[in-house]
Design a protein around this motif. Structure first.
Motif, short mmCIF file in Angstrom:
data_model
loop_
_atom_site.label_atom_id
_atom_site.label_comp_id
_atom_site.label_asym_id
_atom_site.label_seq_id
_atom_site.Cartn_x
_atom_site.Cartn_y
_atom_site.Cartn_z
N LEU A 174 0.82 -1.20 0.00
CA LEU A 174 0.00 0.00 0.00
C LEU A 174 0.86 1.26 0.00
N SER A 175 0.42 2.24 -0.72
CA SER A 175 1.13 3.52 -0.78
C SER A 175 1.24 4.10 0.62
N GLY A 176 2.44 4.43 1.01
CA GLY A 176 2.68 4.98 2.34
C GLY A 176 2.88 3.93 3.41
N PHE A 177 2.63 2.67 3.06
CA PHE A 177 2.78 1.56 4.01
C PHE A 177 3.47 0.39 3.30
N PRO A 178 4.78 0.51 3.07
CA PRO A 178 5.47 -0.52 2.28
C PRO A 178 5.52 -1.90 2.94
#
Length: 77
Positions: free
Chosen positions: A3-7
């Motif tokens: 997820l974008s911002g949550f690699p």
């Protein structure tokens, strides 16, 4: 797919029904939250699940905090 911002968090319809998991594992974010709510520390979770790191546990908590942060809209009366 992470997820974008949550690699460290991934969502894949073929894994755990598309629920958010720690990337590269089948450990759901909700499982980590349940363990934390039950009193487990991040270090205890990482020790019990050697394929998870303390950073993975913190990433799950960070993702959950972001997911819970939504605007509350009240209907006009």
């Amino acid at each position: 797919m992470t997820l974008s911002g949550f690699p460290r968090i991934a969502v894949d319809p073929a894994i755990c029904g598309g629920r958010p998991v720690v990337a590269g594992t089948r450990v759901r974010v909700t499982d980590i939250l349940a363990m934390l709510a039950g009193g487990a520390s991040t270090a205890e979770i990482a020790a019990d699940f050697p394929y998870l790191s303390v950073e993975d546990v913190r990433a799950a908590l960070s993702y959950a905090a972001a997911a819970a942060d939504h605007p509350i809209v009240f209907a006009a009366e």
